[in-house]
Design an enzyme around this catalytic site. Sequence first.
Site, PDB file in Angstrom:
ATOM      1  N   SER A  43      92.992  62.926  35.715  1.00 34.44           N
ATOM      2  CA  SER A  43      93.748  62.759  36.970  1.00 34.44           C
ATOM      3  C   SER A  43      95.228  63.096  36.744  1.00 34.44           C
ATOM      4  CB  SER A  43      93.620  61.327  37.488  1.00 34.44           C
ATOM      5  OG  SER A  43      94.095  60.391  36.538  1.00 34.44           O
ATOM      6  N   HIS A  44      95.709  62.962  35.499  1.00 34.53           N
ATOM      7  CA  HIS A  44      97.124  63.208  35.216  1.00 34.53           C
ATOM      8  C   HIS A  44      97.319  64.257  34.123  1.00 34.53           C
ATOM      9  CE1 HIS A  44      97.351  59.828  37.828  1.00 34.53           C
ATOM     10  NE2 HIS A  44      98.620  60.110  38.005  1.00 34.53           N
ATOM     11  N   LEU A 120     100.752  56.669  32.089  1.00 36.09           N
ATOM     12  CA  LEU A 120     101.791  55.832  31.472  1.00 36.09           C
ATOM     13  C   LEU A 120     101.565  55.585  29.983  1.00 36.09           C
ATOM     14  CD1 LEU A 120     102.563  55.416  34.435  1.00 36.09           C
ATOM     15  CD2 LEU A 120     102.879  52.997  33.969  1.00 36.09           C
ATOM     16  N   ASP A 174      95.807  51.186  30.860  1.00 36.06           N
ATOM     17  CA  ASP A 174      96.719  51.904  31.762  1.00 36.06           C
ATOM     18  C   ASP A 174      95.992  52.095  33.082  1.00 36.06           C
ATOM     19  OD1 ASP A 174      98.522  53.601  32.960  1.00 36.06           O
ATOM     20  OD2 ASP A 174      98.074  55.313  31.681  1.00 36.06           O
ATOM     21  N   ALA A 176      96.188  52.211  37.683  1.00 35.24           N
ATOM     22  CA  ALA A 176      96.894  52.186  38.960  1.00 35.24           C
ATOM     23  C   ALA A 176      96.683  50.823  39.628  1.00 35.24           C
ATOM     24  CB  ALA A 176      96.352  53.300  39.850  1.00 35.24           C
ATOM     25  N   ASP A 184      92.795  60.944  41.055  1.00 39.16           N
ATOM     26  CA  ASP A 184      91.329  60.981  41.102  1.00 39.16           C
ATOM     27  C   ASP A 184      90.837  61.339  42.507  1.00 39.16           C
ATOM     28  OD1 ASP A 184      90.504  60.645  38.498  1.00 39.16           O
ATOM     29  OD2 ASP A 184      90.606  58.455  38.575  1.00 39.16           O
ATOM     30  N   ARG A 297      83.319  48.852  24.182  1.00 31.03           N
ATOM     31  CA  ARG A 297      84.556  49.519  23.798  1.00 31.03           C
ATOM     32  C   ARG A 297      85.762  48.776  24.375  1.00 31.03           C
ATOM     33  NH1 ARG A 297      87.287  52.882  27.260  1.00 31.03           N
ATOM     34  NH2 ARG A 297      86.319  53.469  29.239  1.00 31.03           N
ATOM     35  N   GLY A 300      91.166  52.218  25.899  1.00 33.27           N
ATOM     36  CA  GLY A 300      91.819  53.154  24.974  1.00 33.27           C
ATOM     37  C   GLY A 300      90.835  53.767  23.979  1.00 33.27           C
ATOM     38  N   ARG A 303      89.580  57.129  25.007  1.00 29.35           N
ATOM     39  CA  ARG A 303      90.628  58.154  24.872  1.00 29.35           C
ATOM     40  C   ARG A 303      90.759  58.587  23.419  1.00 29.35           C
ATOM     41  NH1 ARG A 303      95.292  57.281  25.021  1.00 29.35           N
ATOM     42  NH2 ARG A 303      95.512  55.039  25.247  1.00 29.35           N
TER      43      ARG A 303
END
Length: 335
Positions: A43-44, A120, A174, A176, A184, A297, A300, A303
Amino acid sequence: MKIAVAKLQSLVGQVLVHHGVAPARAPLLATTVVAAERDGSRSHGLQRLAGYVSSLSSGWVDGAAEPIVHEAGPSLLKVDARNGFAQVALAEAMPRLRAMAAGHGSAVLTTANGHHFAALWPDIEPLAAEGYVALTMVNTRARMVVWQGTRKVLGTNPMAFACPRKAQPPVVWDQASSVMSQGDVLLASAAKRPLSEGVGVDATGKATTDPDAVLKDGALLPFGGIKGGSLAFMIEVLATLGGARFGFEDDSGKIPGAVTSNAGQFLLLIDPRRFGGGFLDRIEALIEQLRDAGTGRLPGDLRYERRRIAERDGIEVSPDMHEYLTRKGRDASAA
Ligand code: NDP
């Protein structure tokens, strides 16, 4: 096709420089955009590049702005991003922020007049890797209706928290304040995919699953109902402590092509070592309890896993994005 991380950073940096980002600052912004794509925060990620370009080309954001960092107290920094990107302002302030946290055990930063158009977590993950606990928040232009309101006043105000671990990458979440980030919703619109119930409303305030109806004069809803609205309100207050615009004060509508939000950022840095030893052991004990309780998990982890694979194999780039980057790269070399 797959492109190596460093190559993609260089392509994105070239596009940003061509559109007015100072060459010394472009690698930082390019790294942030590519880091999101690399880690699966799509999304970013690359999707945002056209928004950076459009905001720069329209004159809405100044890619060459030099931020001003002011000490507002023994461990308080007030930063004026001067209508530039928030990441540049943060990077400029970081040496003093670290020195304050080292000297006093904690430090707070507020940035005004900055454009944060990214995830962020890149702002704070490195701080937690150094042993700090870090919390950051950003307000955005008004995009949400909250607390039974019928008009957008607050942004989708994201927040991220990072906690160091013993010999492990930090735990970083992180998110919204909205059920779904605007990014998204844009991805859903591009894929012609309906939204889940409860994500947003249309221009008349009626619930809708049509991403285009949300994007065109509709609004997003906070996660967790009233409670998400309360968090978004808190972020609006903290992120604007240094004089940043509230989301409802956004006037980007007057400038065609202005996509980013001119708003604020708040960052709190705490050195847990100041409270005595044992912090990292206690965090491991806490995580062990969570694991015993069935947690799979941690935030993070996905990621980090995607990062490991992307660094090995490269980042998958769609044919459209590849064509966009090649075309923009050609324009940049021809200039
Ligand atoms: P997501 O809902 O995708 O993820 C929220 C958090 O939950 C992440 O830290 C994620 O970790 C974690 N998570 C998700 N699933 C699990 C699970 N099964 N177990 C444990 N943890 C999990 O985030 P949002 O869509 O709310 O936000 C996306 C991005 O948008 C954020 O990076 C945010 O900063 C950004 N944003 C930026 C704005 C700006 O103005 N700059 C405005 C609004 C949003 P993981 O990453 O590992 O999946």
